[in-house]
Design a protein around this motif. Structure first.
Motif, PDB file in Angstrom:
ATOM      1  N   VAL A   1       0.870  -1.172   0.000  1.00 55.46           N
ATOM      2  CA  VAL A   1       0.000   0.000   0.000  1.00 55.46           C
ATOM      3  C   VAL A   1       0.905   1.218   0.000  1.00 55.46           C
ATOM      4  O   VAL A   1       1.484   1.600   1.017  1.00 55.46           O
ATOM      5  N   GLN A   2       1.056   1.814  -1.182  1.00 60.37           N
ATOM      6  CA  GLN A   2       2.004   2.922  -1.311  1.00 60.37           C
ATOM      7  C   GLN A   2       1.467   4.187  -0.650  1.00 60.37           C
ATOM      8  O   GLN A   2       0.286   4.535  -0.787  1.00 60.37           O
ATOM      9  N   LEU A   3       2.355   4.872   0.054  1.00 63.40           N
ATOM     10  CA  LEU A   3       2.041   6.117   0.746  1.00 63.40           C
ATOM     11  C   LEU A   3       3.224   7.054   0.636  1.00 63.40           C
ATOM     12  O   LEU A   3       4.370   6.596   0.527  1.00 63.40           O
ATOM     13  N   PRO A   4       2.991   8.370   0.684  1.00 62.33           N
ATOM     14  CA  PRO A   4       4.118   9.303   0.702  1.00 62.33           C
ATOM     15  C   PRO A   4       5.021   9.023   1.903  1.00 62.33           C
ATOM     16  O   PRO A   4       4.565   8.557   2.949  1.00 62.33           O
ATOM     17  N   ASN A   5       6.312   9.305   1.737  1.00 67.15           N
ATOM     18  CA  ASN A   5       7.281   9.027   2.797  1.00 67.15           C
ATOM     19  C   ASN A   5       6.865   9.596   4.141  1.00 67.15           C
ATOM     20  O   ASN A   5       7.046   8.961   5.187  1.00 67.15           O
ATOM     21  N   ASP A   6       6.285  10.790   4.123  1.00 64.38           N
ATOM     22  CA  ASP A   6       5.972  11.451   5.401  1.00 64.38           C
ATOM     23  C   ASP A   6       4.711  10.886   6.064  1.00 64.38           C
ATOM     24  O   ASP A   6       4.376  11.246   7.192  1.00 64.38           O
ATOM     25  N   LYS A   7       4.008   9.961   5.366  1.00 62.09           N
ATOM     26  CA  LYS A   7       2.800   9.360   5.944  1.00 62.09           C
ATOM     27  C   LYS A   7       2.982   7.909   6.356  1.00 62.09           C
ATOM     28  O   LYS A   7       2.151   7.353   7.084  1.00 62.09           O
ATOM     29  N   VAL A   8       4.060   7.288   5.903  1.00 62.37           N
ATOM     30  CA  VAL A   8       4.212   5.849   6.096  1.00 62.37           C
ATOM     31  C   VAL A   8       4.281   5.489   7.580  1.00 62.37           C
ATOM     32  O   VAL A   8       3.528   4.629   8.065  1.00 62.37           O
ATOM     33  N   ILE A   9       5.184   6.139   8.310  1.00 54.64           N
ATOM     34  CA  ILE A   9       5.366   5.790   9.718  1.00 54.64           C
ATOM     35  C   ILE A   9       4.109   6.136  10.517  1.00 54.64           C
ATOM     36  O   ILE A   9       3.648   5.350  11.358  1.00 54.64           O
ATOM     37  N   ARG A  10       3.535   7.301  10.245  1.00 58.42           N
ATOM     38  CA  ARG A  10       2.336   7.732  10.960  1.00 58.42           C
ATOM     39  C   ARG A  10       1.184   6.744  10.746  1.00 58.42           C
ATOM     40  O   ARG A  10       0.462   6.391  11.683  1.00 58.42           O
ATOM     41  N   SER A  11       1.057   6.275   9.513  1.00 62.36           N
ATOM     42  CA  SER A  11      -0.010   5.315   9.195  1.00 62.36           C
ATOM     43  C   SER A  11       0.245   3.971   9.866  1.00 62.36           C
ATOM     44  O   SER A  11      -0.678   3.341  10.398  1.00 62.36           O
ATOM     45  N   GLY A  12       1.506   3.531   9.843  1.00 63.76           N
ATOM     46  CA  GLY A  12       1.847   2.269  10.491  1.00 63.76           C
ATOM     47  C   GLY A  12       1.563   2.302  11.981  1.00 63.76           C
ATOM     48  O   GLY A  12       1.072   1.333  12.564  1.00 63.76           O
ATOM     49  N   ARG A  13       1.843   3.452  12.586  1.00 61.25           N
ATOM     50  CA  ARG A  13       1.584   3.586  14.021  1.00 61.25           C
ATOM     51  C   ARG A  13       0.082   3.567  14.317  1.00 61.25           C
ATOM     52  O   ARG A  13      -0.364   2.953  15.295  1.00 61.25           O
ATOM     53  N   LEU A  14      -0.716   4.218  13.471  1.00 58.18           N
ATOM     54  CA  LEU A  14      -2.162   4.226  13.651  1.00 58.18           C
ATOM     55  C   LEU A  14      -2.713   2.802  13.607  1.00 58.18           C
ATOM     56  O   LEU A  14      -3.537   2.415  14.448  1.00 58.18           O
ATOM     57  N   LEU A  15      -2.270   2.014  12.634  1.00 63.32           N
ATOM     58  CA  LEU A  15      -2.752   0.632  12.544  1.00 63.32           C
ATOM     59  C   LEU A  15      -2.322  -0.179  13.761  1.00 63.32           C
ATOM     60  O   LEU A  15      -3.112  -0.959  14.296  1.00 63.32           O
ATOM     61  N   PHE A  16      -1.082   0.015  14.208  1.00 59.29           N
ATOM     62  CA  PHE A  16      -0.598  -0.755  15.353  1.00 59.29           C
ATOM     63  C   PHE A  16      -1.403  -0.421  16.608  1.00 59.29           C
ATOM     64  O   PHE A  16      -1.777  -1.318  17.380  1.00 59.29           O
ATOM     65  N   GLU A  17      -1.687   0.853  16.790  1.00 54.71           N
ATOM     66  CA  GLU A  17      -2.481   1.255  17.957  1.00 54.71           C
ATOM     67  C   GLU A  17      -3.881   0.647  17.924  1.00 54.71           C
ATOM     68  O   GLU A  17      -4.500   0.438  18.971  1.00 54.71           O
ATOM     69  N   ASN A  18      -4.356   0.340  16.704  1.00 54.64           N
ATOM     70  CA  ASN A  18      -5.688  -0.243  16.556  1.00 54.64           C
ATOM     71  C   ASN A  18      -5.651  -1.757  16.346  1.00 54.64           C
ATOM     72  O   ASN A  18      -6.633  -2.352  15.892  1.00 54.64           O
ATOM     73  N   GLY A  19      -4.514  -2.377  16.672  1.00 54.26           N
ATOM     74  CA  GLY A  19      -4.466  -3.830  16.722  1.00 54.26           C
ATOM     75  C   GLY A  19      -3.912  -4.557  15.520  1.00 54.26           C
ATOM     76  O   GLY A  19      -4.085  -5.772  15.408  1.00 54.26           O
ATOM     77  N   PHE A  20      -3.229  -3.832  14.597  1.00 47.91           N
ATOM     78  CA  PHE A  20      -2.661  -4.477  13.421  1.00 47.91           C
ATOM     79  C   PHE A  20      -1.232  -4.006  13.215  1.00 47.91           C
ATOM     80  O   PHE A  20      -0.984  -2.802  13.056  1.00 47.91           O
ATOM     81  N   TYR A  21      -0.291  -4.950  13.196  1.00 47.93           N
ATOM     82  CA  TYR A  21       1.084  -4.577  12.855  1.00 47.93           C
ATOM     83  C   TYR A  21       1.287  -4.790  11.365  1.00 47.93           C
ATOM     84  O   TYR A  21       1.252  -5.922  10.863  1.00 47.93           O
ATOM     85  N   VAL A  22       1.459  -3.689  10.642  1.00 48.41           N
ATOM     86  CA  VAL A  22       1.749  -3.714   9.211  1.00 48.41           C
ATOM     87  C   VAL A  22       3.054  -2.947   9.020  1.00 48.41           C
ATOM     88  O   VAL A  22       3.117  -1.753   9.289  1.00 48.41           O
TER      89      VAL A  22
END
Length: 407
Positions: free
Chosen positions: A345-366
Motif C-alpha cells: 500500500v504505497q504512501l508518501p514518505n511522510d505518511k508511512v510511519i504515521r499510518s503504520g503507528r495508527l494501525l498498530f495502535e488499533n491492533g494491526f502490525y503492518v
C-alpha cells in the motif's frame, strides 16, 4: 608518516553507504514510533501480546498458512528431540548425519518430485551454490556468465562480488527477457539468478525463461521461498508447479521457514542428483560446514511434509486465497488480482510511519517499508495476509488503511 587516505570503493556490485544513509533514517523513525524492535508473545487466539498488555494481529509475517504454530508440527519437533536425544551434532553432514535428515530429504524429494537436499537456511544454500555455479562446476565445466535480475533478493545479490571473482556478472532489468536473450546470443553459457516469486509481489517470467532455456541452454537459479506451500497441490511452489521436471539446467531453492512452517531450506535439482549433491556438500561453503538442519527442525519438517500430503493444506490455501480476494475488493494496489499474499500500500514518505503507528495502535502490525527494501520514493505499508486471519479482521484493517490513504 601515516597516510590517512581512504581506499576508494568501486561499488561495482553494491553500495552500502547509499543504502545506509537513506534507509537508516527510516529505521530510526520506525523505532521511535514503536514499529521496530517490538517484543511480544503469541497468545491463544493467534494474536501477539506485549508486556504492557497490547494485543495485535501480525500482518507482516511470512507464515502465510500459520503452520509454524500447528500442533502436529510443534509435536514433530519434540518427538524428534526425544527420539535422537541431541539438538545438533555440530559436524559436517558429509562426515556424520542422523538418519532423520536422509528421511526428510527422501520425503521432500517424493513430495516435490525432484531430488532434494537440505540446508540450514536458503541464504546458506545460496552462499554455497552461486560461487560453484559461477565457476562452472554445475554446468559441466563451462563457466557461465551470471545475469542477476535487478530485483533479485538481497540474499542472492549479496554474492555478486563473489561470483564476479569467478566469472563475468551482469545485472539486468526486472524480467527483461530481451536483455537476457542478448546475453544468451553472445555467450556460450548464461546463468540467470532471480526470484521465482518476489517478496514485494509478482513472479519470474517463467514461460519466457523456459523458452530461452530450451533454445540456448540457459541455466536457471530461482529462489521460490515466498511461494512454497501456498502454491501447488502439494505446496511445491510457483516454479515447481509450472514445470514438468527439474532438469540439469535448473536449481530451485526455497526456505522452509515461511509458509512451510518449520526451519531450514530445500534445494531442488535435476537428474544428476548424486553428482550435484557431492559438489554442494563438499565444496558449498556453509553447506559443507558443521551447520546441517538441527534435529528439532528436521522433526518439524517431517511433520509438515506429511501435512502437505493431506487435505488440510488445500483448506489453508483456500482460506488464504479468500483473504487475498477480500483485501483486493477494498484496497487497490499494484499487486491486486494475483494470488500472492503480499500487497504494498504505497504512501508518501511522510505518511508511512504515521499510518503504520495508527494501525498498530488499533491492533494491526503492518510494517513500513522503504529503500533499500523497495525502490526510492516507493515507500509504503507491506500487508502480508495469512490463512487464519478472520474476515472481520481483514475488513477492519482495510477500513483503517483506507483512512490512511484518503487522509
Amino acid at each position: 608518516m601515516t597516510d590517512n587516505t581512504q581506499p576508494q570503493a568501486t561499488n561495482k556490485y553494491r553500495n552500502n553507504l547509499k543504502a545506509f544513509d537513506y534507509g537508516n533514517q527510516f529505521w530510526d523513525e520506525s523505532e521511535r514510533n514503536g514499529l521496530a524492535g517490538i517484543v511480544a508473545n503469541l497468545v491463544g487466539d493467534g494474536s501477539l501480546e506485549t508486556a504492557d498488555g497490547h494485543r495485535f494481529i501480525n500482518v507482516s509475517c511470512c507464515s502465510y498458512l500459520d503452520l509454524d504454530s500447528h500442533p502436529s508440527i510443534v509435536q514433530g519437533a519434540i518427538d524428534a528431540l526425544h527420539r535422537y536425544g541431541v539438538l545438533d551434532h555440530c559436524i559436517s553432514r558429509i562426515r556424520i548425519q542422523i538418519p532423520a535428515l536422509l528421511e526428510l530429504e527422501a520425503s521432500l524429494s517424493q513430495l516435490f518430485e525432484a531430488k532434494v537436499i537440505t540446508a540450514i537456511s536458503a541464504g546458506a544454500a545460496t552462499a554455497g551454490i552461486l560461487p560453484l555455479l559461477a565457476s562452472g562446476h554445475l554446468t559441466q565445466g563451462v563457466r557461465p556468465v551470471m545475469a542477476f535480475d535487478k530485483f533479485a533478493h538481497f540474499s542472492m545479490s549479496l554474492y555478486k562480488p563473489v561470483c564476479g571473482d569467478e566469472t563475468e556478472v551482469f545485472t539486468i532489468g526486472h524480467n527483461d527477457m530481451n536483455a537476457l536473450e542478448d546475453l544468451c546470443r553472445k555467450y556460450r553459457k548464461v546463468a540467470y539468478v532471480a526470484d521465482g516469486t518476489y517478496s514485494m509481489g509478482g513472479h519470474a517470467a517463467l514461460g519466457d525463461l523456459l523458452t530461452l532455456q530450451e533454445k540456448y541452454g540457459l541455466f536457471l537459479y530461482l529462489d521460490d521461498s515466498h511461494s512454497l506451500s501456498i502454491v501447488g497441490r502439494h505446496g511445491e511452489g510457483y516454479v515447481r508447479s509450472h514445470i514438468d521436471q527439474v532438469n540439469e539446467n535448473t536449481i530451485i531453492v526455497a526456505t522452509l521457514n515461511k509458509a512451510f512452517g518449520t526451519s531450514g531450506a530445500a534445494i531442488m535439482f535435476g537428474p544428476k542428483g548424486k553428482q550435484v549433491e557431492d559438489i554442494l556438500t563438499r565444496f558449498g561453503g556453509p553447506m559443507a560446514w558443521s551447520q546441517p538442519m538441527n534435529t528439532a527442525a528436521i522433526g518439524a519438517s517431517l511433520a509438515s511434509a506429511e501435512l502437505h500430503r493431506g487435505p488440510e493444506l488445500a483448506l489453508r490455501q483456500n482460506a488464504l486465497s479468500r483473504n487475498i480476494q477480500l483485501f483486493d475488493e477494498f484496497i487497490r494496489t499494484e499487486q491486486a488480482g494475483n494470488a500472492f499474499p503480499i500487497r504494498l500500500v504505497q504512501l508518501p514518505n511522510d505518511k508511512v510511519i504515521r499510518s503504520g503507528r495508527l494501525l498498530f495502535e488499533n491492533g494491526f502490525y503492518v510494517s513500513p517499508v522503504f529503500f533499500p527494501i523497495v525502490a526510492k520514493d516507493n515507500a509504503g505499508l507491506r500487508v502480508m495476509l495469512r490463512s487464519t486471519i478472520s474476515e472481520e479482521q481483514v475488513l477492519s484493517m482495510c477500513e483503517l488503511l483506507r483512512g490512511c490513504i484518503e487522509s
